[in-house]
Design a protein around this motif. Sequence first.
Motif, mmCIF file in Angstrom:
data_model
loop_
_atom_site.group_PDB
_atom_site.id
_atom_site.type_symbol
_atom_site.label_atom_id
_atom_site.label_comp_id
_atom_site.label_asym_id
_atom_site.label_seq_id
_atom_site.Cartn_x
_atom_site.Cartn_y
_atom_site.Cartn_z
ATOM 1 N N ARG B 125 9.759 52.231 37.403
ATOM 2 C CA ARG B 125 8.950 53.688 37.433
ATOM 3 C C ARG B 125 7.056 53.523 37.778
ATOM 4 O O ARG B 125 6.666 54.252 38.901
ATOM 5 N N ARG B 131 11.143 58.610 40.346
ATOM 6 C CA ARG B 131 11.153 59.146 39.893
ATOM 7 C C ARG B 131 12.399 58.929 38.157
ATOM 8 O O ARG B 131 12.944 57.655 38.350
ATOM 9 N N TRP B 132 11.841 59.870 37.292
ATOM 10 C CA TRP B 132 11.854 59.466 36.243
ATOM 11 C C TRP B 132 13.763 58.733 35.613
ATOM 12 O O TRP B 132 14.048 58.038 35.454
ATOM 13 N N THR B 135 15.056 56.842 38.015
ATOM 14 C CA THR B 135 14.641 54.762 37.142
ATOM 15 C C THR B 135 16.016 54.836 36.219
ATOM 16 O O THR B 135 15.864 53.754 35.800
#
Lengths: 534, 171
Positions: B125, B131-132, B135
């Motif tokens: 991250r 991106r979350w 990730t």
Amino acid sequence: MDHLDSVVQGIQVALQPGNLVFVALGVFIGTLIGVLPGLGPTATIALLLPLTYVLEPATAIILLAGIYYGSVYGGTITSVLLRIPGEASSVVTTFDGYPMAQQGRAGPALGIAAVGSFAGGMTATVVLVLLAPMLAGVALSFGPPEYTLIALTGILLVAWMGNVSVGRALIAAGLGLMLATVGLDPISGEPRFTFESTSMLAGLDFIPIAMGLFGLGEVLYNIDKSPTGTKIKHKIGRIWPTRSDFKQAAPSLARGTVLGSLLGLLPGGGSVVSSMSSYVVEKRRAKDPSRFGKGAIEGVAGPEAASNAGSTTAFVPLLTLGIPPNVVLALLYGALLIQGITPGPTLMTDRPEVFWGVIASMFVGNVLLLLFNTALIGAFVQVLRIPITILSTVAVVVMLIGVYTVQNRVFDMVVVLVFGLVGYALRKFGYEVGPLVLAFILGGILETSLRQSLLISGGDFAVFVTRPVSSGILAVIAVLVLVVVGRTWLTSRRVANTVTESESESESGSGAVSGAEPESGSEPESGSGSGSER
Amino acid sequence: MSDAPTETAGTEAGTAPAQPSERAWPHRLAWGVFGALVIIGSIDLGLGELREPGPGFWPLVSGLMILLASFTLRPPKNDEPRPETFSNNPWRLVSALVSVAAFIAAFAAVGLVLPVLALLVLWFRALAGMRWWTTLLTAVVVTAALTVGLVYGLAVPLPSDPLIALLEGTG
């Protein structure tokens, strides 16, 4: 007949299904990391060292050797397509490979590089088969004085042939020698530089140091770089070179193979020196040297053949004398030690399956690499899309857990962290970590053999001169030192003349010229201080 | 090497980006002091005699090597790697170092799974800029693969992990 039996045994070992899988895996990983700028063979081998602990000795070395010579092949791809060398020996390939790609001839550039690499690699493996047993036979008569001088030559040559100045390389080597002394004295058993830490009593282990300097140090260095992937602009097109390409490149391939095979044998040799020397030779021999740097196919073929030949024959000093000639092979030396095998002249007779198995696997590996670097090249190029930070993250985790598993010590993980920072800092400040690691490995051999020599001779240094082989090696060292000093003197004179000329020009000119102003602070020093460097 | 086009060699090897000038004396001083300290330490260990060198003999050689080489240091030439400027954003490096140190401490305390997951999430991250969602997914998959591979595949002895014990029903 014994020799032939051993070779046959080696071929049998290399053709075992498990070893075939690992040689394929090794050259695949090697090509992959050769393609990826920022993750070289040294870092990858350092990363995988602990994991090879669970493998059979021959299998472990087959895997790691495959990564080494595979990366020499793979490094070419980005040199041609992006003008970014995947690893050090491919720098030379950018000179003419990239201009070929710009002219729409990326395919033939990659094709001739693959063919050159194959020719160089296969020929040098034959040289290895023929030469290694002879040298191992001679090395059996070597005593401590000879080993002292050979190890010393190795360190001096690595310092001399590196990218940095000799002074900086010698400092790194001195640091490596000093770190090798940490722990118990091998003769008296007295603790040295342990600072009363029980974890340090056993000395610093090679694996966490190598992993820290090359693995974590490299990752930390790359953290400063762009996290995004890379896009290929040039189309590869038809890979196989035309008949006229082959005709033009064939003499260069032959010369590169011979030159690389010879230079690889020297301590300090290997793929980098071989490829650079081959480029210089090709340019000097060319009828029209101005073609070089603008897409001359000979400028790709010769160095590629030389670098692969050099990387292969570099195994000769490692397997026969137990002296790693370069940093990557120092890691392979470490891998052999992990397996409880000390490389040296008796390796061929004590562990023929390792010695000949590894050599035989090189034939298989080179055939696979020719396939990977022609038919599957498009697939490898796609790897460039993956951001290096993602690969680095996984590498860090594997590295830390891997180093723990060798001795189940958290202390080793801390050593990785500390030396990761040291490696990062050294690189940022313009030093090379290669001489440090090589000196760390050779430090143990040097200290023991020097002290044994002095014990044998009753403290008389004449022991290095009176023995025929050691006196011969000493003569080589003397010639090298003379060459280095001579070059240094000539270079410093040239620098001093240039500085004087530029100063008088700037004084007579109308003011500061862009670019000259910030440099001026360093010039007087470079003029005065360079005399003692090279 | 000298015959090669210098621009290509320098910039693409990633070794010699144009940098401001560098002074040699801080390097000479730092390494000179370090070499001198090694020499003092060696003498303290005992040098012995030439016919029977003591434990400090070889460290003395390395200390002398560093000290003598420090006198020869000078700013790098054009074809040599120059010192590089440190990143404008040192937090990337600092956070990487701190997170690795925290990982080592946590690994010793709670074993494999949670420290690996936390380090992967942080690096994917914060450092790789993923991106979350990607990730978390990648971190979970990599952690699971490592756990299965190391603990069950290779049977590597690792510090006791309460999460694995809980999953196995032995915790």
